[in-house]
Write a protein that holds these residues in place. Structure first.
Motif, mmCIF file in Angstrom:
data_model
loop_
_atom_site.group_PDB
_atom_site.id
_atom_site.type_symbol
_atom_site.label_atom_id
_atom_site.label_comp_id
_atom_site.label_asym_id
_atom_site.label_seq_id
_atom_site.Cartn_x
_atom_site.Cartn_y
_atom_site.Cartn_z
ATOM 1 N N PHE A 1 38.206 47.431 -32.041
ATOM 2 C CA PHE A 1 38.966 48.680 -32.160
ATOM 3 C C PHE A 1 38.026 49.845 -31.934
ATOM 4 O O PHE A 1 36.922 49.898 -32.487
ATOM 5 C CB PHE A 1 39.615 48.826 -33.533
ATOM 6 C CG PHE A 1 40.117 50.231 -33.788
ATOM 7 C CD1 PHE A 1 41.239 50.702 -33.113
ATOM 8 C CD2 PHE A 1 39.442 51.090 -34.647
ATOM 9 C CE1 PHE A 1 41.688 52.000 -33.311
ATOM 10 C CE2 PHE A 1 39.886 52.386 -34.846
ATOM 11 C CZ PHE A 1 41.016 52.840 -34.178
ATOM 12 N N PHE A 2 38.494 50.820 -31.122
ATOM 13 C CA PHE A 2 37.738 52.045 -30.874
ATOM 14 C C PHE A 2 38.662 53.240 -31.088
ATOM 15 O O PHE A 2 39.756 53.301 -30.520
ATOM 16 C CB PHE A 2 37.174 52.049 -29.453
ATOM 17 C CG PHE A 2 36.330 50.837 -29.163
ATOM 18 C CD1 PHE A 2 35.083 50.698 -29.738
ATOM 19 C CD2 PHE A 2 36.796 49.830 -28.335
ATOM 20 C CE1 PHE A 2 34.305 49.577 -29.502
ATOM 21 C CE2 PHE A 2 36.037 48.702 -28.089
ATOM 22 C CZ PHE A 2 34.775 48.569 -28.669
ATOM 23 N N GLY A 3 38.228 54.165 -31.926
ATOM 24 C CA GLY A 3 39.074 55.319 -32.225
ATOM 25 C C GLY A 3 38.252 56.496 -32.694
ATOM 26 O O GLY A 3 37.022 56.538 -32.550
ATOM 27 N N SER A 4 38.950 57.461 -33.284
ATOM 28 C CA SER A 4 38.305 58.692 -33.738
ATOM 29 C C SER A 4 37.968 58.607 -35.225
ATOM 30 O O SER A 4 38.685 57.975 -36.006
ATOM 31 C CB SER A 4 39.233 59.889 -33.495
ATOM 32 O OG SER A 4 39.397 60.114 -32.117
ATOM 33 N N ASP A 5 36.889 59.273 -35.598
ATOM 34 C CA ASP A 5 36.459 59.337 -36.993
ATOM 35 C C ASP A 5 37.211 60.483 -37.666
ATOM 36 O O ASP A 5 36.767 61.636 -37.651
ATOM 37 C CB ASP A 5 34.946 59.549 -37.060
ATOM 38 C CG ASP A 5 34.409 59.467 -38.477
ATOM 39 O OD1 ASP A 5 35.197 59.592 -39.428
ATOM 40 O OD2 ASP A 5 33.179 59.274 -38.623
ATOM 41 N N ASN A 6 38.362 60.164 -38.255
ATOM 42 C CA ASN A 6 39.199 61.201 -38.855
ATOM 43 C C ASN A 6 38.528 61.873 -40.046
ATOM 44 O O ASN A 6 38.744 63.071 -40.286
ATOM 45 C CB ASN A 6 40.540 60.597 -39.278
ATOM 46 C CG ASN A 6 41.402 60.229 -38.096
ATOM 47 O OD1 ASN A 6 41.878 61.093 -37.364
ATOM 48 N ND2 ASN A 6 41.614 58.939 -37.883
#
Length: 343
Positions: free
Chosen positions: A161-166
């Motif tokens: 999984f690759f996403g944004s650091d909220n």
């Protein structure tokens, strides 16, 4: 010849300074890359004494050259931008991207996966709906087909999984809004379908408490992906009937903020930084339309190009190795503050 052991195409790409998609394209068809690039690759092959696993390459040629790409809703320019970037990288690697939209619905999301299953794709890149996804059914698919998730995480599903650091991005914009004016209230849906929204809620509360301020949540009703409509309708109701504890509103995403900006205009409220403004409004995501609102929207940008590139690199590595990794990879990318006229 060097002493460095090159185990796979990813290692070879790192030492040769040539992109992983270009190298994959060369091994599938050397004539498909430019002559100068081909010569550079062949020089690096000699130098590092690297030879690809011919069995794996031949197996890859026998499998379909299709890589599936599933996004929640293609009418959203944010996901359209993601898809456009990923499609370009997949084509560059010599594969055929098959783009499918779930239209915000879990049944359509499963129908998309069933359609992909029938054509036996080499791998799939997927931005799931999130909390609305039928998780067990999605997991069944990812057990059959190498899958990388991006944007929204389904814990433990897929190879990566690759996403944004909220936490980082919300903390960044809360810090800015508190430094530059009144501490913000947080405008969000009561029951959002995207798990990022819950993470942003928690991150807002943590950031406010860290700075010594009381968190204030404005939670509104709304379903589906019509965020601008919800932001406008609920924004009008709140601005007309509710006394806000702050003149600064941080929205959970830019699309809610765009609707809220419109509601403020309809109610004769000036938004911005000058002395005559009665509201500041900020968002999150750096939606493609956010720079064209009036005033332009202060927000936090997601590094979707880096997320897309890492997602494609990982999928190509899975296709190349034909092996499932023993551990699931998960990387979060930091956002950047984008200061504009609204806050």
């Amino acid at each position: 010849m060097t002493d460095q052991k090159i185990k796979n195409m990813e290692d070879f790409a790192a030492v040769s300074g040539i992109s992983r998609p270009t190298i994959s394209k060369y091994f599938n068809d050397p004539d498909s890359v430019r002559k100068s690039t081909r010569e550079k690759i062949e020089t690096a092959l000699e130098k590092h004494d690297y030879r690809p696993n011919i069995y794996a390459v031949n197996q890859n040629r026998r499998q379909t050259k299709n890589i599936g790409l599933v996004v929640p809703n293609l009418t959203d320019p944010f996901f359209a931008g993601f898809a456009r970037t990923i499609e370009g990288l997949v084509v560059e690697a010599g594969f055929n991207p098959l783009l499918l939209s779930s239209h915000g619905g879990p049944e359509q999301e499963l129908a998309n996966l069933d359609s992909l299953r029938s054509i036996k794709p080499a791998a799939v890149l997927m931005a799931p709906l999130g909390r609305a996804s039928l998780v067990e059914r999605v997991a069944e698919f990812t057990n059959e087909v190498p899958t990388v998730l991006f944007d929204a995480n389904l814990e433990g599903i897929g190879e990566a999984f690759f996403g944004s650091d909220n936490n980082q991005s919300i903390s960044l914009i809360v810090d800015y809004l508190c430094r530059s004016g009144e501490p913000p209230v947080f405008f969000e849906l009561k029951a959002p379908i995207n798990p990022n929204a819950y993470k942003r809620r928690t991150a807002y509360i943590d950031a406010m408490e860290r700075l010594g301020h009381e968190p204030n949540l404005i939670q509104v009703d709304g379903q589906g992906w019509n965020f601008e409509e919800i932001g406008f309708r609920e924004g009008e109701r709140i601005l007309t009937n509710q006394r806000l504890p702050s003149n600064t509103i941080l929205c959970s995403n830019d699309r809610l903020a765009i609707g809220l900006l419109s509601a403020a205009f309809e109610n004769g409220l000036k938004v911005g930084l000058d002395a005559g403004a009665s509201l500041r409004i900020a968002g999150h995501d750096d939606h493609p339309f956010s720079r064209f609102t009036c005033p332009s929207l202060t927000t936090v940008s997601q590094d979707y190009e880096a997320i897309a590139a890492r997602s494609v690199e990982t999928v190509l590595s899975l296709v190349d190795s034909r092996e499932r990794p023993k551990t699931r990879e998960e990387i979060l990318f930091e956002g950047k503050l984008v200061m504009r006229g609204s806050a």
